[in-house]
Design a protein around this motif. Sequence first.
Motif, PDB file in Angstrom:
ATOM      1  N   PRO A  69       0.806  -1.230   0.000  1.00  0.00           N
ATOM      2  CA  PRO A  69       0.000   0.000   0.000  1.00  0.00           C
ATOM      3  C   PRO A  69       0.837   1.279   0.000  1.00  0.00           C
ATOM      4  O   PRO A  69       0.429   2.288  -0.589  1.00  0.00           O
ATOM      5  N   ALA A  70       2.007   1.250   0.649  1.00  0.00           N
ATOM      6  CA  ALA A  70       2.859   2.442   0.664  1.00  0.00           C
ATOM      7  C   ALA A  70       3.333   2.776  -0.748  1.00  0.00           C
ATOM      8  O   ALA A  70       3.394   3.949  -1.133  1.00  0.00           O
ATOM      9  N   LEU A 121       0.191   7.034  -6.630  1.00  0.00           N
ATOM     10  CA  LEU A 121      -0.975   7.909  -6.760  1.00  0.00           C
ATOM     11  C   LEU A 121      -0.607   9.370  -6.504  1.00  0.00           C
ATOM     12  O   LEU A 121      -1.095  10.279  -7.188  1.00  0.00           O
ATOM     13  N   LYS A 122       0.239   9.587  -5.507  1.00  0.00           N
ATOM     14  CA  LYS A 122       0.632  10.952  -5.161  1.00  0.00           C
ATOM     15  C   LYS A 122       1.433  11.613  -6.272  1.00  0.00           C
ATOM     16  O   LYS A 122       1.292  12.810  -6.554  1.00  0.00           O
ATOM     17  N   LYS A 123       2.276  10.816  -6.963  1.00  0.00           N
ATOM     18  CA  LYS A 123       3.086  11.358  -8.042  1.00  0.00           C
ATOM     19  C   LYS A 123       2.327  11.437  -9.366  1.00  0.00           C
ATOM     20  O   LYS A 123       2.882  11.914 -10.369  1.00  0.00           O
ATOM     21  N   GLY A 124       1.092  10.961  -9.395  1.00  0.00           N
ATOM     22  CA  GLY A 124       0.292  11.019 -10.607  1.00  0.00           C
ATOM     23  C   GLY A 124       0.637   9.942 -11.624  1.00  0.00           C
ATOM     24  O   GLY A 124       0.214  10.032 -12.784  1.00  0.00           O
ATOM     25  N   ILE A 157      -4.355   1.549 -11.496  1.00  0.00           N
ATOM     26  CA  ILE A 157      -3.935   1.327 -12.880  1.00  0.00           C
ATOM     27  C   ILE A 157      -2.823   2.315 -13.207  1.00  0.00           C
ATOM     28  O   ILE A 157      -2.933   3.516 -12.928  1.00  0.00           O
ATOM     29  N   LEU A 158      -1.728   1.800 -13.753  1.00  0.00           N
ATOM     30  CA  LEU A 158      -0.576   2.636 -14.106  1.00  0.00           C
ATOM     31  C   LEU A 158      -0.844   3.353 -15.424  1.00  0.00           C
ATOM     32  O   LEU A 158      -1.431   2.779 -16.349  1.00  0.00           O
ATOM     33  N   LYS A 159      -0.392   4.592 -15.510  1.00  0.00           N
ATOM     34  CA  LYS A 159      -0.697   5.422 -16.678  1.00  0.00           C
ATOM     35  C   LYS A 159       0.290   5.241 -17.835  1.00  0.00           C
ATOM     36  O   LYS A 159      -0.076   5.453 -18.996  1.00  0.00           O
ATOM     37  N   ASP A 160       1.533   4.877 -17.538  1.00  0.00           N
ATOM     38  CA  ASP A 160       2.537   4.841 -18.608  1.00  0.00           C
ATOM     39  C   ASP A 160       3.372   3.567 -18.605  1.00  0.00           C
ATOM     40  O   ASP A 160       4.441   3.534 -19.214  1.00  0.00           O
ATOM     41  N   ARG A 161       2.928   2.524 -17.934  1.00  0.00           N
ATOM     42  CA  ARG A 161       3.716   1.295 -17.891  1.00  0.00           C
ATOM     43  C   ARG A 161       2.971   0.167 -18.587  1.00  0.00           C
ATOM     44  O   ARG A 161       1.754   0.037 -18.445  1.00  0.00           O
ATOM     45  N   GLU A 162       3.742  -0.642 -19.311  1.00  0.00           N
ATOM     46  CA  GLU A 162       3.157  -1.772 -20.029  1.00  0.00           C
ATOM     47  C   GLU A 162       3.972  -3.028 -19.744  1.00  0.00           C
ATOM     48  O   GLU A 162       5.160  -3.095 -20.042  1.00  0.00           O
ATOM     49  N   GLY A 163       3.332  -4.022 -19.131  1.00  0.00           N
ATOM     50  CA  GLY A 163       4.000  -5.278 -18.820  1.00  0.00           C
ATOM     51  C   GLY A 163       4.948  -5.165 -17.642  1.00  0.00           C
ATOM     52  O   GLY A 163       5.184  -4.086 -17.093  1.00  0.00           O
ATOM     53  N   GLY A 164       5.495  -6.303 -17.214  1.00  0.00           N
ATOM     54  CA  GLY A 164       6.414  -6.332 -16.082  1.00  0.00           C
ATOM     55  C   GLY A 164       6.630  -7.758 -15.612  1.00  0.00           C
ATOM     56  O   GLY A 164       5.918  -8.690 -16.011  1.00  0.00           O
TER      57      GLY A 164
END
Length: 431
Positions: free
Chosen positions: A24-25, A31-34, A47-54
Motif C-alpha cells: 500500500p505504501a 498515486l501521489k506522483k500522478g 492502474i498505471l498510466k505509462d507502464r506496459e508489462g512487467g
Amino acid sequence: MEKRSVQRVFVLDKNKQPLMPCHPARARELLKKGKAAVFRYHPFTIILKDREGGDTQPIQVKIDPGSKYTGVALVADFKRGKKVIWASVIYHRGHVIKKNLDTRRGVRRSRRNRKTRYRKPRFLNRKRKEGWLPPSLISRAENILTWVKRIRRFSPVTSISMELVRFDTQKLQNPEIKGVEYQRGTLYGYEVKEYLLEKWGRKCVYCGKENVPLEIEHIVPKSKGGSDRISNLTLACHECNQKKNNQSIDEFLANNPKKLNQIKARAKGPLKDVASVNATRWYLFNQLKKEGLPIEVGTGGQTKYNREMQNYSKKHWIDAACVGESGYNVQLEPDMQVLEITAMGHGMRRICFVDKYGFPKSYRPKERTYMGYKTGDIVLANVPKGKNKGIHIGRIAIRHRPSFLLNGVGDVHPKYLTLLQKNDGYGYQIF
C-alpha cells in the motif's frame, strides 16, 4: 493500538493487464506522483498510466469452500518462500434465497384454497436437468466463481487450489461399515476430529464449554459393546470425559433427560452444512477447470493438519491458505487485514409486494436509476455545509428526487456525490 499487517494492492498496467500486487505504501506513492489512478475501490486496485508489462511471480488462488462462509487467499511464490499477500472471506446468502423461495411457495399454495382463477397443475410437465442443484446451492458456487474470475483480472494467477471434499469419506466409511479401527496414516484422526467438531458445534456436549481442548468420547463405551462408528462418537472436555468414565450415556445423564434426548437425536442426524458443500463440490470443480489453470485439490482433514502443524489459528482465510499439499509451508501474518465480502444480490424480480393473503399491496418503481446513480453505489460525498458537512464515503439509496440517503450520514444532494464504484451485488468491509 496494535498495528495490523496490511494486504497488497492490485496493480494493472495501462492496457489493464494484471501486474504483481504491490505494498500500500508503494501504491500511495504512485498515486501521489500522478503515475497511477484508482481503478477500483473494492478490492482496491490501481492502474498505471505509462507502464506496459512487467515481471511477475507465480500466484496461487486458494479456496476453502463453506456453506455459510468461504475463505479465499492469494499465495505468492517468492524466492524466500510462499507468502499470503491478500485474503478475503465471502459470506453467502444461500439461507436468504431458501427463505424467499419458501415464502413464494407458501403464497402460491394459498391460492389453491381461495376462489381465484383456475390454474392448471404443472406437476406433469416438470423435469429437472441432470446435475440440477437448488438455487441456494448454485448461489454459493457462483459467488466463488465470480471472485475467482475477478481476482484473475486483477492479479497474475497461475494456479488454483481448492478443498474438494470437506471430509475424506473413505477414512470415515471403514469404521462405519466394517467396525474396524480407523485407517492409520499421516492424517490419522484429523478427518474424524474435524468432522466431529463441525457436527457438535466445537464445544463439549455435556457441559457446553467452548474454546477448551476437546477429546473424542464414545457415547456407548467400548467396554460395554460400543463401536468406533461416527454415530457413536462425540466431543467432551477432559473433566466431563473423566467424570463419565465407562458409564453409558443413559447412566451419566439419568438426571438430565432433556440433554440425553438432544444428544441421541443429534448423534443420528446428518451434518447439514457439510452435505450442502459436498453437493456443490463437483460443480465448482468442473467450472474452475474451465479457467484453464492447474488445479490442486485437498481434504478438510489435510487442511487442518497443515494449519495445526504451523500453529496457525482457526480462521476461514487461514484455512484457505493451508489447503492441499502446497499449504504445508505458507508464511502469513495472523493479524492480517482481510476483506469481508457479503453477497447482497441484485434486487428482486417481483413487480409488486403482496400481503400475507397473497394480494398486491404496493408496486415497485419501474426506474431503478436516477441522475446516473443506483441504490448500492459506493460514492464519495463532499458536503460543503449543513449538519452533514464534511467528506464521507459510503453506499447510497436513491430516491426519485434530488435527495439521496447516504449510509451512516443521512440525506445528501446528488451534486455533492462522486461515484467510486457501481453496485456489483456485494457488500465490503475490511477487518
